[in-house]
Enzyme design. Sequence first.
Site, PDB file in Angstrom:
ATOM      1  NE  ARG A   1      23.419  26.534   4.019  1.00  0.00           N
ATOM      2  CZ  ARG A   1      23.547  27.961   4.239  1.00  0.00           C
ATOM      3  NH1 ARG A   1      23.173  28.704   4.664  1.00  0.00           N
ATOM      4  NH2 ARG A   1      24.699  28.286   3.351  1.00  0.00           N
TER       5      ARG A   1
ATOM      6  CE1 TYR B   1      21.352  46.039   0.705  1.00  0.00           C
ATOM      7  CE2 TYR B   1      20.848  48.244   1.925  1.00  0.00           C
ATOM      8  CZ  TYR B   1      20.302  47.043   1.472  1.00  0.00           C
ATOM      9  OH  TYR B   1      18.960  46.939   1.329  1.00  0.00           O
TER      10      TYR B   1
ATOM     11  N   GLY C   1      16.243  34.464  -2.568  1.00  0.00           N
ATOM     12  CA  GLY C   1      16.394  34.998  -1.109  1.00  0.00           C
ATOM     13  C   GLY C   1      15.029  34.653  -0.509  1.00  0.00           C
TER      14      GLY C   1
ATOM     15  CG  ASP D   1      17.821  31.775   1.056  1.00  0.00           C
ATOM     16  OD1 ASP D   1      19.027  31.944   0.940  1.00  0.00           O
ATOM     17  OD2 ASP D   1      16.935  32.620   1.118  1.00  0.00           O
TER      18      ASP D   1
ATOM     19  N   GLY E   1      14.797  35.009   3.821  1.00  0.00           N
ATOM     20  CA  GLY E   1      15.218  36.396   4.327  1.00  0.00           C
ATOM     21  C   GLY E   1      14.042  36.968   5.027  1.00  0.00           C
ATOM     22  CD  GLN E   2      12.960  42.177   8.042  1.00  0.00           C
ATOM     23  OE1 GLN E   2      13.703  42.885   7.385  1.00  0.00           O
ATOM     24  NE2 GLN E   2      12.174  42.836   8.973  1.00  0.00           N
ATOM     25  CG  LEU E   3      10.962  42.520   2.727  1.00  0.00           C
ATOM     26  CD1 LEU E   3      11.936  43.299   2.058  1.00  0.00           C
ATOM     27  CD2 LEU E   3       9.395  42.547   2.412  1.00  0.00           C
TER      28      LEU E   3
HETATM   29  N1  SER Z   1      16.887  47.601   6.372  1.00  0.00           N
HETATM   30  C1  SER Z   1      18.065  48.012   5.480  1.00  0.00           C
HETATM   31  C2  SER Z   1      19.427  48.020   6.367  1.00  0.00           C
HETATM   32  O1  SER Z   1      19.238  48.652   7.369  1.00  0.00           O
HETATM   33  C3  SER Z   1      17.860  49.159   4.529  1.00  0.00           C
HETATM   34  O2  SER Z   1      17.517  48.699   3.178  1.00  0.00           O
HETATM   35  O3  SER Z   1      20.593  47.849   5.705  1.00  0.00           O
END
Ligand code: SER
Length: 324
Positions: free
Chosen positions: A37, A140, A9, A35, A12-14
């Site tokens: 791609r 999630y 990943g 990731d 991604g943002q992090l």
């Molecule tokens: N930043 C995430 C979200 O908003 C929370 O883990 O889904």
Amino acid sequence: MKTIVLVIGANGQLGSVLTQSLREKFGESNVIASDLRPKDNYKGIFETIDATDINRIKEVVVQYQVTQIYHLAAILSAKGEETPLRTWDINMKTLFNVLEVSRLHNIDKVFFPSSIAVFGEGAPLNDTPNNAYLDPATVYGISKAAGENWAQYYFMRYGLDVRSIRYPGVIGYQSLPGGGTTDYAVDIYHKAVLEEKFSCFLKEDATLPMIFMEDAIRATIELMDAPKEDIKVRTSYNIAGISFSPAEVAQEIRKLYPDFQIAYEPDFRQEIADRWPNSIDDTSAMNDWGWKPQFDLTSITATMIQKLKEKYTAGSKNLETAKS
Ligand code: SER
């Protein structure tokens, strides 16, 4: 023994920012980004991995003799509600694959990010304790709460050193979030710098726990560096940065952009935010591995605006060069 890190990943943002920090720490050639791609013109070692495919993860682990895995791929809270069963499937399958490969290939340490999304109505809204009752209302959140328990299970049953943090909303200038309920807190700064009006999908007083990217990355690295015996929580650690509402960020932004305008148009994400904590208690992280945030709303705002201005200025210069 040499540390070889695999980041799943990494776009991604992090993931993108963490990969960079891990490269600074362990050396460019010892961190493998992966990731679905590669990003255009990606610099550094990159392997295409669909983490729902356990054999592909195994292949890369064996090829590079990986010793640590950071598993950052997941579908976030808001996006996840569009297709609940698919979200469950992807979030859990990728985690099981990482845990299994780690167990079978004697991986030293695994990082699994959890989230404030694990909390629901059964937890106190203010200073939510680490061991609060977990009844998440999003798929999630359910996948993260289950994942935390699986992380602990692999530790207890197999001795796999899995470590985890419950991130608040992460705010950074380096990358964009996608599909989360806290994403507004990044978008708002982009709009401020572009001098555009911001339409907020949360109510003005929707207070949520947030953390600056630098703090979030430092927390991750400090947790992973801590001696094994200091890690007392094997589900996941609460970490707090700061807490604020959209109205409070807007007010802070107006100190630099007095004409900044915001309109509140709450949608389904407000219902998600309603069930999340206003603030969280991170005493366990402080006591066990010395966690302490450094950025408050004023320093976050100043840094976001300065860095985004630089980015947009550089971008427009590039555009001009491209045109000429
Ligand atoms: N930043 C995430 C979200 O908003 C929370 O883990 O889904």
